[in-house]
Scaffold this motif. Structure first.
Motif, PDB file in Angstrom:
ATOM      1  N   SER B 449       0.834  -1.202   0.000  1.00 50.89           N
ATOM      2  CA  SER B 449       0.000   0.000   0.000  1.00 50.89           C
ATOM      3  C   SER B 449       0.867   1.250   0.000  1.00 50.89           C
ATOM      4  O   SER B 449       0.577   2.226  -0.714  1.00 50.89           O
ATOM      5  N   THR B 450       1.947   1.232   0.796  1.00 49.22           N
ATOM      6  CA  THR B 450       2.820   2.402   0.854  1.00 49.22           C
ATOM      7  C   THR B 450       3.511   2.624  -0.492  1.00 49.22           C
ATOM      8  O   THR B 450       3.532   3.745  -1.019  1.00 49.22           O
ATOM      9  N   PHE B 451       4.069   1.544  -1.044  1.00 47.59           N
ATOM     10  CA  PHE B 451       4.698   1.653  -2.367  1.00 47.59           C
ATOM     11  C   PHE B 451       3.693   2.188  -3.397  1.00 47.59           C
ATOM     12  O   PHE B 451       3.999   3.079  -4.191  1.00 47.59           O
ATOM     13  N   SER B 452       2.507   1.615  -3.377  1.00 48.46           N
ATOM     14  CA  SER B 452       1.527   1.945  -4.418  1.00 48.46           C
ATOM     15  C   SER B 452       1.009   3.363  -4.263  1.00 48.46           C
ATOM     16  O   SER B 452       0.794   4.062  -5.259  1.00 48.46           O
ATOM     17  N   GLY B 453       0.808   3.794  -3.009  1.00 53.13           N
ATOM     18  CA  GLY B 453       0.365   5.168  -2.785  1.00 53.13           C
ATOM     19  C   GLY B 453       1.395   6.163  -3.306  1.00 53.13           C
ATOM     20  O   GLY B 453       1.060   7.165  -3.960  1.00 53.13           O
ATOM     21  N   ALA B 474      -3.459   1.399  -7.439  1.00 52.52           N
ATOM     22  CA  ALA B 474      -2.911   1.427  -6.074  1.00 52.52           C
ATOM     23  C   ALA B 474      -3.928   0.867  -5.086  1.00 52.52           C
ATOM     24  O   ALA B 474      -3.580   0.083  -4.192  1.00 52.52           O
ATOM     25  N   ASN B 475      -5.191   1.246  -5.269  1.00 48.58           N
ATOM     26  CA  ASN B 475      -6.234   0.734  -4.369  1.00 48.58           C
ATOM     27  C   ASN B 475      -6.364  -0.780  -4.491  1.00 48.58           C
ATOM     28  O   ASN B 475      -6.522  -1.484  -3.489  1.00 48.58           O
ATOM     29  N   GLY B 493      -5.201   0.890   4.344  1.00 50.79           N
ATOM     30  CA  GLY B 493      -5.665   2.262   4.176  1.00 50.79           C
ATOM     31  C   GLY B 493      -4.616   3.275   4.606  1.00 50.79           C
ATOM     32  O   GLY B 493      -4.325   4.240   3.887  1.00 50.79           O
ATOM     33  N   ILE B 494      -4.027   3.032   5.769  1.00 48.13           N
ATOM     34  CA  ILE B 494      -3.034   3.990   6.271  1.00 48.13           C
ATOM     35  C   ILE B 494      -1.734   3.881   5.474  1.00 48.13           C
ATOM     36  O   ILE B 494      -1.025   4.866   5.268  1.00 48.13           O
TER      37      ILE B 494
END
Lengths: 320, 516
Positions: B449-453, B474-475, B493-494
């Motif tokens: 999630s962090t990479f994708s965000g 990313a989602n 989410g975070i």
């Protein structure tokens, strides 16, 4: 086999599926020298259970504490129809379930590959004291569900479409027999859910080239109208593919080889005409990129006679 | 009747056989690209803001010989002699490298990451060996190119390529030596003509940078990369794109710039990221003191956590003191009702996964033996950049922005993971079986999630018309970790919002680097 024309269908299901990659279970359903009589339809169900703890990572034998014992259980439905005594059609479809005893990986389950076979016996002749028969066998299998082949060893199959071409010869003298066959399997490429994967190089595609396979199979033992007892040796080769690298996961296009040794028994009941029971076991002697699987198989088959003849009270083989 | 049956059977067999056997060779998505023909040559890129270089002239490039000199004429003759007989193999190499040098080096980097992304096998006593940079050929091979390692490797190579090309562009404009085919019309421009000056060669700059960076990042592959570098340089000479002196000046410049980056890398604290037994125990002590259930490895035997001190590595886009400020607040307490609810949600998701969910899990898994999530975002970016016909220097700039975001996302994510040391869902409920391997580090926050965000944020700036597509990707990447049974909703989410904050630093840089 003239002496065995009324034999119930081929009952042997070689659990060749040695399972790191559980190769298609029904891929070898027609590998014995038994033909159904004309207009006879044999239906049956099989159950088999295969397990391995040791496996070959390339040529290195190892265990994996994050898998423990990997099992594949299979329930299959099979049918054989005698177009004539020399030409049989076969169909099979297994439902497969996988599970690992250790680690956290989720198993999978589902219907796997439907296989269709044509078995043709063009030659049957007396040689010496016995009967020699020669067979040409062709099979086609294809996945009936979109199961995921890219999660080995938990995948239930490889998801390729396979065309099998087999030549087979059988010789029977009295109640003793020996059968030898060689098979070439053309496998279609498969598509996986990923857009890239590494074999010995990086591939930027979701298509995986599946190397063809070949195998030979030798079986010998006792065969009468009522009872078959045989030992079976099978050697499977993948004609290409790559080895699992150190501590890597297996992949569908690995070079999977295996030699297996097994026994099979089939008994046709006296009390109920046309009903037979089968059982067998198999162990893996050597392999490459596969699990060292042991398996047990059991099944029950029944012959429906659509030939409009008078029902025979005894098997044809005994009337001779 | 029988005859018909047999002919039909033989025919059907033949058709199936042909279908299965004739089309086995597979083609990759970037195998047959046309030559890169930049819409804009970015002649002024020598003024773009560099990353580590203080400016484009840190490493002087000597003036080239004149195009009417004897030495240069001899170089043109070399091209002509090479162009006389071009074999299919040589043509294939010209086409391969002609599609774009930053692209090809990026693909080769992804290949190396995938090859080296294998966790070491345990020792007989149940401990684990660590790869040793000083003995890289012994098992376990150095490096174990796991996601943080990979993110850092991509970032260093991309950033060094960018700085080196900015310098190259400066000298291209300064010396303005035309491409060989402009001076001698008997030379064929086999990859198409360009007005971009050819000295120093941008291709050789990239070959030199990458070959030099390999000494640090993938030491077992120095010979392989050198072979690729030689192949590229010969291909570009044969194609008529550059002369021998264009190439030599480019490679020398590339290597010098790379050394500036390897010097930084040796001091960026990544070398100490594996930590020691004392560090590993301390995470546990701290979590227990806070009243939380500490993470433990779900591998058997239990494996030390992956690069627990990677959160201390020096970022590219912001000062190291910023890292802790980007770290989000704590996850739900392991004893809280919310944690119970979130664990139950994951247990429910993996009970009877739909095929669509397993597809999403597999699509984004990027686990063992893959190019990792940062590599996946490189692939996504590269395939979009191909359609944009960027100049090589713009390719490098955009890849550097992406990969610095991904590395810094890894730093903030790892910093967070080991600050909270939060267990995976399967640790909280052993009935949770996972649809992909459980990564060997704490759950909060999700790395994917962090990479994708971060990636979606910077890519959405670079290609605005794709911004919403990147957000959707990313989602989905984020959700795939819940579907797979390895992350809670809070982690995902975070993780996304934390990654977006890192990506914003890259956007801020992009707005002021002189390229837009």
């Amino acid at each position: 086999m003239k002496t065995l024309l009324a034999q119930p269908c081929r009952w042997l299901l070689v659990m060749g599926m040695l399972c790191i990659a559980h190769v298609s279970v029904t891929a070898q359903t027609d590998i014995d020298a038994i033909m159904m009589s004309k207009n006879n339809f044999c239906i049956g169900g099989m159950y088999s259970s295969s397990h391995w703890t040791d496996y070959w990572e390339g040529t290195l034998k190892r265990t994996n504490d994050n898998l423990g014992n990997v099992s594949m259980n299979m329930a299959g439905f099979m049918g054989t129809y005698g177009v004539s005594g020399k030409l049989n059609l076969l169909v099979g479809l297994p439902y497969v379930q996988t599970k690992a005893s250790a680690g956290t990986l989720h198993g999978d389950k589902g219907f796997q590959d439907l296989s269709l076979w044509v078995k043709w016996m063009p030659v049957e002749t007396h040689v010496g004291n016995g009967l020699l028969s020669v067979y040409g066998i062709g099979g086609f299998s294809f996945p009936v569900t979109n199961y995921n082949p890219d999660f080995l060893p938990m995948s239930i199959g490889m998801h390729s479409k396979n065309l099998s071409l087999r030549a087979m010869a059988d010789y029977q003298a009295g109640h003793l027999f020996a059968t030898a066959s060689g098979t070439y399997v053309v496998r279609s490429n498969i598509k996986i859910d990923r857009t890239s994967y590494y074999t010995t190089e990086l591939h930027l595609t979701n298509e995986v080239e599946m190397p063809d396979q070949s195998s030979f199979n030798i079986r010998a033992g006792y065969r009468s109208g009522r009872l078959i007892a045989e030992a079976i040796y099978n050697q499977m080769y993948t004609l290409g593919g790559f080895d699992i690298t150190r501590n890597n996961m297996p992949f569908a296009s690995n070079r999977m080889n295996a030699s297996t040794l097994g026994i099979n028994l089939k008994y046709t009941l006296k009390a109920i005409s046309g009903l037979s029971l089968i059982g067998g076991g198999e162990t893996t002697l050597a392999g490459r990129n596969v699990g060292q699987a042991n398996s047990l198989t059991g099944g029950i088959f029944y012959i429906l006679d659509f030939s409009h003849k008078q029902k025979k009270s005894v098997p044809a083989s005994n009337q001779k | 009747m029988k005859k018909i049956f047999f002919s039909t059977a033989i025919l059907a067999t033949g058709i199936i056989f042909l279908q299965l056997s004739c089309s086995k060779a597979i083609t990759g998505r970037t195998d047959n690209l046309p030559p890169l023909n930049p819409a804009k040559i970015d002649l002024d890129a020598g003024n773009w803001k560099t990353i580590l270089l203080t400016g484009p002239t840190d490493f002087p490039v000597a003036a080239p010989t004149a195009v009417n000199s004897t030495a240069y004429v001899a170089e043109l003759n070399e091209i002509k002699s090479l162009q006389q007989n071009i074999s299919d193999d040589e043509q294939a190499k010209i086409s391969y490298w002609g599609a774009g040098s930053v692209l090809r080096w990026n693909e080769l980097m992804r290949q190396l990451v995938a090859k080296y992304n294998l966790p070491p096998y345990q020792n007989a006593d149940g401990t684990y060996p660590f790869p040793n940079a000083n003995n890289p050929f012994a098992y376990p091979l150095f490096p174990f190119a796991n996601p943080p390692y990979a993110a850092r490797a991509y970032a260093y190579v991309s950033a060094a390529q960018y700085d080196a090309l900015v310098a190259a562009w400066y000298y291209k404009k300064l010396y303005n030596r035309p491409a060989p085919y402009k001076t001698d019309p008997t030379i064929t421009a086999r990859l198409g003509a360009t007005d971009l000056p050819s000295y120093p060669s941008e291709d050789a700059v990239l070959a030199g940078v990458t070959a030099e960076m390999m000494k640090l990042l993938f030491p077992d592959e120095i010979a392989f990369i050198q072979q690729k570098a030689d192949e590229e340089e010969l291909a570009k000479i044969t194609a008529g794109s550059a002369t021998r002196s264009d190439i030599e000046a480019g490679e020398a410049l590339g290597r010098l710039v790379a050394q500036k980056f390897t010097t930084r890398a040796r001091a960026d604290k990544a070398g100490a990221a594996a930590g020691t037994q004392t560090d590993w125990s301390n995470f546990e002590t701290v979590a227990v003191a806070r009243g939380e259930t500490p993470w433990f490895s779900l591998e058997s035997p239990r494996r030390p956590p992956m690069l627990p001190l990677f959160g201390n590595v020096t970022p590219f886009l912001f000062d190291p003191t910023i890292t802790a400020t980007l770290r989000p607040g704590p996850p739900p307490s392991t004893s809280s009702d919310q944690m119970k609810t979130e664990t139950a949600e994951i247990a429910d998701l993996v009970k009877n996964p739909t095929r669509e969910h397993t597809r999403i899990v597999q699509f984004w898994a990027d686990g063992v033996a893959t190019y990792t999530p940062p590599g996946h975002w490189n692939a996504i970016a590269a395939e979009d950049f191909i359609t944009k016909n960027f100049s090589e220097v713009r390719w490098a700039r955009d890849m550097a922005l992406l990969n610095m975001s991904l590395m810094d996302a890894a730093i903030v994510c790892w910093n967070t993971k080991y600050f909270y040391f939060n267990p995976r869902p399967t640790q909280m409920n052993t009935a949770i079986k996972t649809l992909t391997g459980i990564p060997n580090f704490p759950a909060y926050i999700s790395g994917h999630s962090t990479f994708s965000g971060a990636a979606a944020t910077i890519l959405g700036y670079i290609i605005p018309e794709r911004a919403s597509a990147y957000t959707d990707m990313a989602n989905e990447a984020s959700m795939s970790r819940m579907y797979g049974g390895i992350h809670y909703r809070s982690d995902c989410g975070i993780g996304l919002t934390t990654g977006q904050k890192v990506g914003a630093y890259a956007v801020a840089r992009a707005k002021t680097d002189g390229a837009d």
